[in-house]
Scaffold this motif. Structure first.
Motif, PDB file in Angstrom:
ATOM      1  N   LYS A 128      24.502  43.472  48.361  1.00 51.12           N
ATOM      2  CA  LYS A 128      23.083  43.429  47.991  1.00 51.12           C
ATOM      3  C   LYS A 128      22.460  42.059  48.255  1.00 51.12           C
ATOM      4  CE  LYS A 128      23.707  46.861  44.313  1.00 51.12           C
ATOM      5  NZ  LYS A 128      23.755  47.075  42.842  1.00 51.12           N
ATOM      6  N   ASP A 129      23.252  41.007  48.064  1.00 53.67           N
ATOM      7  CA  ASP A 129      22.726  39.645  48.182  1.00 53.67           C
ATOM      8  C   ASP A 129      23.725  38.790  48.968  1.00 53.67           C
ATOM      9  OD1 ASP A 129      21.545  37.190  47.932  1.00 53.67           O
ATOM     10  OD2 ASP A 129      21.710  37.059  45.742  1.00 53.67           O
ATOM     11  N   PRO A 130      23.679  38.862  50.294  1.00 54.18           N
ATOM     12  CA  PRO A 130      24.680  38.159  51.108  1.00 54.18           C
ATOM     13  C   PRO A 130      24.725  36.652  50.893  1.00 54.18           C
ATOM     14  CG  PRO A 130      23.473  39.760  52.432  1.00 54.18           C
ATOM     15  CD  PRO A 130      22.764  39.672  51.124  1.00 54.18           C
ATOM     16  N   ASP A 131      23.621  36.058  50.440  1.00 61.22           N
ATOM     17  CA  ASP A 131      23.597  34.609  50.238  1.00 61.22           C
ATOM     18  C   ASP A 131      23.989  34.201  48.817  1.00 61.22           C
ATOM     19  OD1 ASP A 131      22.832  34.153  52.833  1.00 61.22           O
ATOM     20  OD2 ASP A 131      20.691  34.057  52.370  1.00 61.22           O
ATOM     21  N   SER A 132      24.467  35.156  48.041  1.00 61.43           N
ATOM     22  CA  SER A 132      24.794  34.862  46.638  1.00 61.43           C
ATOM     23  C   SER A 132      25.880  33.789  46.531  1.00 61.43           C
ATOM     24  CB  SER A 132      25.277  36.134  45.939  1.00 61.43           C
ATOM     25  OG  SER A 132      25.656  35.846  44.605  1.00 61.43           O
ATOM     26  N   LYS A 133      25.775  33.019  45.459  1.00 67.64           N
ATOM     27  CA  LYS A 133      26.803  32.018  45.124  1.00 67.64           C
ATOM     28  C   LYS A 133      27.667  32.511  43.962  1.00 67.64           C
ATOM     29  CE  LYS A 133      23.555  28.919  44.355  1.00 67.64           C
ATOM     30  NZ  LYS A 133      22.351  29.637  44.828  1.00 67.64           N
ATOM     31  N   ARG A 134      27.491  33.777  43.568  1.00 68.14           N
ATOM     32  CA  ARG A 134      28.151  34.295  42.367  1.00 68.14           C
ATOM     33  C   ARG A 134      29.381  35.162  42.650  1.00 68.14           C
ATOM     34  NH1 ARG A 134      22.900  36.139  38.678  1.00 68.14           N
ATOM     35  NH2 ARG A 134      21.851  34.082  38.697  1.00 68.14           N
ATOM     36  N   GLY A 135      29.842  35.189  43.874  1.00 70.50           N
ATOM     37  CA  GLY A 135      30.950  36.069  44.221  1.00 70.50           C
ATOM     38  C   GLY A 135      32.300  35.547  43.776  1.00 70.50           C
ATOM     39  N   VAL A 136      32.492  35.460  42.472  1.00 72.85           N
ATOM     40  CA  VAL A 136      33.691  34.850  41.890  1.00 72.85           C
ATOM     41  C   VAL A 136      34.621  35.920  41.323  1.00 72.85           C
ATOM     42  CG1 VAL A 136      34.580  33.329  40.087  1.00 72.85           C
ATOM     43  CG2 VAL A 136      32.500  32.710  41.340  1.00 72.85           C
ATOM     44  N   LEU A 137      35.889  35.821  41.682  1.00 67.66           N
ATOM     45  CA  LEU A 137      36.952  36.618  41.076  1.00 67.66           C
ATOM     46  C   LEU A 137      37.664  35.727  40.061  1.00 67.66           C
ATOM     47  CD1 LEU A 137      38.340  38.164  44.380  1.00 67.66           C
ATOM     48  CD2 LEU A 137      37.050  39.407  42.640  1.00 67.66           C
ATOM     49  N   ALA A 138      37.411  35.955  38.773  1.00 70.63           N
ATOM     50  CA  ALA A 138      37.975  35.108  37.718  1.00 70.63           C
ATOM     51  C   ALA A 138      39.351  35.629  37.314  1.00 70.63           C
ATOM     52  CB  ALA A 138      37.042  35.087  36.509  1.00 70.63           C
ATOM     53  N   ILE A 139      40.322  34.741  37.208  1.00 69.86           N
ATOM     54  CA  ILE A 139      41.696  35.136  36.895  1.00 69.86           C
ATOM     55  C   ILE A 139      42.201  34.493  35.609  1.00 69.86           C
ATOM     56  CG2 ILE A 139      44.097  35.004  37.697  1.00 69.86           C
ATOM     57  CD1 ILE A 139      43.015  35.380  40.542  1.00 69.86           C
ATOM     58  N   ASP A 148      51.456  29.336  22.280  1.00 66.55           N
ATOM     59  CA  ASP A 148      52.011  28.000  22.503  1.00 66.55           C
ATOM     60  C   ASP A 148      53.185  27.992  23.479  1.00 66.55           C
ATOM     61  OD1 ASP A 148      50.135  26.903  20.835  1.00 66.55           O
ATOM     62  OD2 ASP A 148      51.435  26.884  19.067  1.00 66.55           O
ATOM     63  N   ASP A 149      54.039  29.012  23.405  1.00 66.47           N
ATOM     64  CA  ASP A 149      55.227  29.041  24.261  1.00 66.47           C
ATOM     65  C   ASP A 149      55.095  30.104  25.344  1.00 66.47           C
ATOM     66  OD1 ASP A 149      55.315  31.179  22.553  1.00 66.47           O
ATOM     67  OD2 ASP A 149      57.464  31.049  22.133  1.00 66.47           O
ATOM     68  N   ASN A 150      53.883  30.313  25.814  1.00 63.58           N
ATOM     69  CA  ASN A 150      53.624  31.333  26.837  1.00 63.58           C
ATOM     70  C   ASN A 150      54.501  31.081  28.073  1.00 63.58           C
ATOM     71  OD1 ASN A 150      52.585  33.135  28.672  1.00 63.58           O
ATOM     72  ND2 ASN A 150      50.446  32.618  28.324  1.00 63.58           N
ATOM     73  N   PRO A 151      55.404  32.008  28.412  1.00 61.38           N
ATOM     74  CA  PRO A 151      56.283  31.781  29.574  1.00 61.38           C
ATOM     75  C   PRO A 151      55.643  32.144  30.903  1.00 61.38           C
ATOM     76  CG  PRO A 151      56.837  33.865  28.554  1.00 61.38           C
ATOM     77  CD  PRO A 151      55.727  33.268  27.718  1.00 61.38           C
ATOM     78  N   ASP A 152      54.453  32.737  30.851  1.00 64.65           N
ATOM     79  CA  ASP A 152      53.853  33.239  32.092  1.00 64.65           C
ATOM     80  C   ASP A 152      52.337  33.056  32.034  1.00 64.65           C
ATOM     81  OD1 ASP A 152      53.503  34.552  34.545  1.00 64.65           O
ATOM     82  OD2 ASP A 152      53.219  36.479  33.538  1.00 64.65           O
ATOM     83  N   MET A 153      51.890  31.886  32.445  1.00 65.25           N
ATOM     84  CA  MET A 153      50.460  31.570  32.440  1.00 65.25           C
ATOM     85  C   MET A 153      49.933  31.582  33.878  1.00 65.25           C
ATOM     86  SD  MET A 153      48.573  28.251  30.732  1.00 65.25           S
ATOM     87  CE  MET A 153      49.125  28.734  29.097  1.00 65.25           C
ATOM     88  N   SER A 154      48.716  32.074  34.051  1.00 63.88           N
ATOM     89  CA  SER A 154      48.120  32.161  35.381  1.00 63.88           C
ATOM     90  C   SER A 154      48.069  30.789  36.047  1.00 63.88           C
ATOM     91  CB  SER A 154      46.698  32.713  35.291  1.00 63.88           C
ATOM     92  OG  SER A 154      46.682  33.978  34.684  1.00 63.88           O
ATOM     93  N   CYS A 155      48.584  30.710  37.253  1.00 63.24           N
ATOM     94  CA  CYS A 155      48.454  29.485  38.042  1.00 63.24           C
ATOM     95  C   CYS A 155      47.083  29.412  38.712  1.00 63.24           C
ATOM     96  CB  CYS A 155      49.538  29.423  39.105  1.00 63.24           C
ATOM     97  SG  CYS A 155      51.199  29.228  38.440  1.00 63.24           S
ATOM     98  N   THR A 156      46.505  30.573  38.981  1.00 62.05           N
ATOM     99  CA  THR A 156      45.227  30.628  39.683  1.00 62.05           C
ATOM    100  C   THR A 156      44.075  30.742  38.699  1.00 62.05           C
ATOM    101  OG1 THR A 156      46.337  31.768  41.500  1.00 62.05           O
ATOM    102  CG2 THR A 156      43.932  31.817  41.488  1.00 62.05           C
ATOM    103  N   LEU A 157      43.078  29.882  38.871  1.00 66.91           N
ATOM    104  CA  LEU A 157      41.874  29.956  38.043  1.00 66.91           C
ATOM    105  C   LEU A 157      40.953  31.055  38.551  1.00 66.91           C
ATOM    106  CD1 LEU A 157      41.132  26.131  37.726  1.00 66.91           C
ATOM    107  CD2 LEU A 157      42.432  27.588  36.154  1.00 66.91           C
ATOM    108  N   GLY A 158      40.786  31.131  39.863  1.00 67.13           N
ATOM    109  CA  GLY A 158      39.923  32.153  40.425  1.00 67.13           C
ATOM    110  C   GLY A 158      39.739  31.946  41.910  1.00 67.13           C
ATOM    111  N   ALA A 159      39.022  32.868  42.523  1.00 65.54           N
ATOM    112  CA  ALA A 159      38.704  32.792  43.946  1.00 65.54           C
ATOM    113  C   ALA A 159      37.214  33.054  44.117  1.00 65.54           C
ATOM    114  CB  ALA A 159      39.521  33.807  44.735  1.00 65.54           C
ATOM    115  N   HIS A 160      36.624  32.389  45.089  1.00 66.20           N
ATOM    116  CA  HIS A 160      35.173  32.412  45.302  1.00 66.20           C
ATOM    117  C   HIS A 160      34.907  32.870  46.728  1.00 66.20           C
ATOM    118  CE1 HIS A 160      31.155  29.950  45.028  1.00 66.20           C
ATOM    119  NE2 HIS A 160      30.960  31.251  44.977  1.00 66.20           N
ATOM    120  N   MET A 161      34.164  33.954  46.866  1.00 65.68           N
ATOM    121  CA  MET A 161      33.805  34.457  48.191  1.00 65.68           C
ATOM    122  C   MET A 161      32.364  34.098  48.510  1.00 65.68           C
ATOM    123  SD  MET A 161      35.650  38.108  48.760  1.00 65.68           S
ATOM    124  CE  MET A 161      36.368  38.792  47.273  1.00 65.68           C
TER     125      MET A 161
END
Length: 336
Positions: A128-139, A148-161
């Motif tokens: 809808k909006d090819p020039d958008s700056k909002r194309g974020v995949l948040a992880i 506190d002892d989480n053994p598996d935390m996301s390494c990736t914050l997100g990806a931006h298209m």
């Protein structure tokens, strides 16, 4: 400021490893994991389709790369599927059944309150909006820090298209990256998703940029990294001249859904594929090749025999090279 640009990931990978190992900013030890670290590393890949390093000292597990992507796109968080490709991941699960931070697919490909996945929302937005700056995949999820002892935390914050002038660029933001072991699979996943998104949007494939807060090499991998760097520094070194195949633009999501079904049957050893049987699936050659990689891995996991030569013979030369280097002891005599 534009980050350092490399033609392919094959070029970027040893350059990053060299920077971290030979000129680190810090020596750290968190959760009993000593490592050398460089802060705020950024680089760009001009051709993100060329997403695999071809190195004898770091033979990539291509079956894992495809399996991880399909795990994400299935929206799954079970450890059984991904541990088939990487058994060590069973040590990351807090309950023996599921993974939390690593299971990016739960955030990206499971429908939300509006009935759409996060992935679909971004596709709809850019259409809808090819020039958008909002194309974020948040992880990354802030609640991950509540354990506190989480053994598996996301390494990736997100990806931006970013869709600009008919070309789709992607930027991946990571809080931390194991540059030797983890970075190849991260780049593989996100550049493949970028290519998929470009196809769905009818766009050209643009550049891929990788930003990492803590780029590190763990102490137990440092000797392996030295060996890898000695390989590329050898005066006689000639990298294989393989080009990763181009994903077909038509029927992308339909094809992926079928590949996901076939992957499960192969993983559970319920079917066996041959070049003829994958052709009968109706999938394009590109996706047939994925199934043949997974079939070769099925043979490695579920049998003690050499991988069938008929399967190896019809594989893309780069795929065949990777499998031969990763599992040399499982190759037929004529392929050895």
């Amino acid at each position: 400021m534009t980050p350092d640009t490399h033609p392919t990931f094959h070029d970027a990978y040893p350059a990053v490893l060299r920077r971290v190992l030979t000129n680190p900013d810090h020596e750290i030890s968190t959760r009993n994991n000593p490592a050398v670290e460089v802060l705020d590393v950024s680089y760009r890949i001009a051709d993100p389709r060329q997403r695999v390093p071809y190195l004898l000292k770091r033979p990539i597990n291509l079956a894992y790369n495809w399996g991880e992507l399909l795990w994400y796109m299935s929206g799954r968080d079970d450890v059984d599927m991904i541990a088939y490709y990487a058994p060590v991941m069973r040590t990351w699960t807090p309950d023996g059944k599921t993974l939390t931070g690593t299971a990016y697919g739960r955030r990206l490909f499971v429908p939300g309150r509006d009935g759409r996945t996060q992935w679909q929302r971004v596709m709809d937005l850019l259409e809808k909006d090819p020039d958008s700056k909002r194309g974020v995949l948040a992880i990354f999820d802030a609640d991950e820090l509540a354990i506190d002892d989480n053994p598996d935390m996301s390494c990736t914050l997100g990806a931006h298209m970013l869709l600009r002038d008919g070309t789709l660029h992607m930027t991946c933001y990571m809080r931390a990256n194991d540059s030797y072991l983890g970075m190849p699979s991260d780049v593989f996943t996100f550049t493949t998703l970028q290519e998929l998104a470009a196809n769905l949007l009818g766009a050209r494939l643009g550049h891929y940029t990788h930003h990492v807060g803590s780029m590190h090499v763990n102490s137990w991998d440092q000797e392996k990294v030295r060996g890898l760097l000695s390989e590329v520094d050898d005066i006689d070194y000639q990298p294989p001249n393989y080009r990763f195949p181009i994903m077909p633009a038509d029927r992308c999501m339909e094809s992926i859904r079928l590949v996901i079904q076939e992957e499960e049957a192969l993983r559970l050893n319920q079917v066996q594929h041959t070049p003829k049987s994958v052709a009968h699936t109706g999938l394009a050659w590109y996706w047939q090749q994925v199934l043949l990689v997974l079939e070769a891995y099925r043979q490695i996991k579920h049998t003690s025999e050499p991988v069938n030569g008929d399967v190896l013979d019809v594989l893309h030369p780069g795929y065949r090279w990777l499998i031969q280097q990763r599992w040399p002891d499982r190759m037929p005599e004529e392929a050895a």
